[in-house]
Design an enzyme around this catalytic site. Structure first.
Site, short mmCIF file in Angstrom:
data_model
loop_
_atom_site.label_atom_id
_atom_site.label_comp_id
_atom_site.label_asym_id
_atom_site.label_seq_id
_atom_site.Cartn_x
_atom_site.Cartn_y
_atom_site.Cartn_z
N LYS A 138 0.84 -1.19 0.00
CA LYS A 138 0.00 0.00 0.00
C LYS A 138 0.88 1.25 0.00
O LYS A 138 1.97 1.16 0.54
CB LYS A 138 -0.95 0.04 1.20
CG LYS A 138 -0.40 -0.32 2.58
CD LYS A 138 0.73 0.42 3.21
CE LYS A 138 0.67 1.88 3.44
NZ LYS A 138 1.90 2.41 4.12
N TYR A 223 -4.49 4.27 6.07
CA TYR A 223 -5.02 3.31 7.05
C TYR A 223 -6.40 3.74 7.54
O TYR A 223 -7.29 2.92 7.74
CB TYR A 223 -4.07 3.17 8.25
CG TYR A 223 -2.83 2.35 7.95
CD1 TYR A 223 -2.88 0.96 7.97
CD2 TYR A 223 -1.62 2.95 7.66
CE1 TYR A 223 -1.75 0.20 7.70
CE2 TYR A 223 -0.48 2.20 7.39
CZ TYR A 223 -0.55 0.83 7.41
OH TYR A 223 0.55 0.07 7.13
#
Ligand code: NAD
Length: 372
Positions: A138, A223
């Site tokens: 990510k 996140y």
């Protein structure tokens, strides 16, 4: 040591590898890593032998369904070190010029791309064209256009694309998601996500727009974006966002220091989130419903994750995130297993669409509608 690493390490307690646990976990369910295994194994090459790549490699030693069999790096000395540490033969070692040759290597089924964010797009597409499955860290890319191209390339090549969302396999996270799905929290009204740490070395790639694609949002704010989606269980339909920058020398144009953002969901639930490279002690998810709440604090560090709900403390066992992630991803790739929270390229793309909308909301100072 980078301040990101020290931030995550402060949150980390001594790691208990799963095979050390008994066959029955505390919750009473069977622990698959403690059982004998004779099925297929996913053979993985790691691209990018930096700090997170090393963490994944160390965690994979405890995997049964996934095995590190190759490396891709621009630094010959690192390749040598990894070869001796992980017993990797010369024929499975590549550099950034020749890694397309993995195409002809029957000992590598998948490549895990763990390089700076802006490199993911081209590297993932090259791996897909070489006919290998791809796991990508990510953020999957630095914008939705790139992300879509990656999804399309993997589809065209008939390979799987997965994103390294390790928390999608984390037991306390999954317990709150289960409670929400089973209606134990009632109608969901609100989510709060706090994601941040103080970025140290001003010369690191994370503060270089060319390599990072942005700032805190790309690295840590993601996140809260991703967490809001799996905690609320819906996709956002609008975004508002506000940026503050206290140090324009360290955080240059295009590198966000602090962004507060709000997401609106179809049910009427809202999320309020903070993404920053300028404050420590920010790693909290809080989900509130009409009948109860779930909290993770810390929510995204390497663990142990701690959590509580209106019913009390969560006591699911700590697991090494990357061991379980790789074990589960091997199941997804080799056996078509379906994870509880998706980790495919479309999932990564949704987060990128939201990041694009947050940056647009900051720039244009308005509420941005979105369809992810
Ligand atoms: P790092 O700087 O420690 O490692 C990056 C690696 O990429 C290094 O080995 C470096 O040599 C290599 N590299 C290749 N080409 C490069 C180039 N042109 N410029 C700079 N480095 C180059 O970074 P990291 O912390 O390992 O992060 C790598 C990726 O992993 C990022 O996308 C990051 O977001 C992701 N990450 C994910 C997690 C997680 O918990 N899922 C944690 C940390 C990092």
């Amino acid at each position: 040591m980078s301040s990101r690493r020290s931030f995550l390490q402060k949150l980390a307690a001594p790691i208990v590898a799963l095979p050390l646990l008994s066959e029955k976990t505390k919750a009473g369910s069977i622990n698959p890593l403690a059982m004998p295994y004779q099925g297929p194994v996913l053979r993985v090459a790691i691209m990018g032998l930096g700090s997170y790549g090393r963490r994944v490699a160390d965690a994979m030693v405890a995997c049964k369904k996934a095995k590190l069999t190759g490396v891709i790096s621009g630094t010959p000395s690192k390749i040598k070190e990894w070869q001796s540490k992980f017993n990797i033969p010369e024929k499975n070692c590549y550099n950034y010029e020749n890694f397309d040759q993995v195409k002809n290597n029957p000992d590598i089924d998948a490549v895990y791309v763990i390089t700076p964010n802006a490199l993911h797009h081209d590297q993932v597409i090259r791996v897909a064209k070489a006919g290998k499955h791809v796991i990508c860290e990510k953020p999957m890319a630095i914008n939705a256009k790139e992300g879509q191209e990656m999804v399309d390339a993997c589809k065209a090549a008939k390979v799987k694309l997965l994103v390294g969302y390790r928390l999608h396999f984390e037991p306390k996270t999954l317990e709150i998601v289960r409670m929400r799905k089973d209606g134990e929290l009632g109608k969901i009204m609100f989510f709060q996500g706090l994601s941040g740490f103080r970025a140290g070395d001003p010369t690191q790639w994370r503060l270089n727009k060319q390599l990072a694609g942005g700032g805190a949002m790309m690295d840590i704010g993601i996140y809260s974006i991703n967490g809001s989606r799996y905690m609320v269980g819906e996709e956002p339909i609008w975004v508002t966002a506000q940026e503050t920058k206290t140090d324009p020398v360290k955080f240059k144009a295009g590198v966000d220091e602090t962004i507060q953002f709000q997401l609106g969901f179809p049910s009427g639930a809202v999320a309020s989130c903070l993404s920053t490279y300028n404050m420590n002690n920010l790693d909290r998810f809080f989900l509130n419903g009409e009948k109860g709440f779930g909290e993770l604090l810390p929510a995204t560090g390497y663990g142990p994750i701690r959590g509580r709900t209106h019913k009390g403390e969560l006591d699911q066992p700590h697991i090494t995130h990357q061991t379980v992630q790789m074990e589960e991803m091997a199941g997804i790739i080799l056996e078509g297993k379906q994870p509880i929270i998706p980790v495919d390229g479309e999932e990564g793309l949704r987060d990128l669409k939201i990041i694009d909308a947050i940056y647009a909301a900051v720039k244009e100072g308005r509420k941005v509608s979105l369809k992810v």
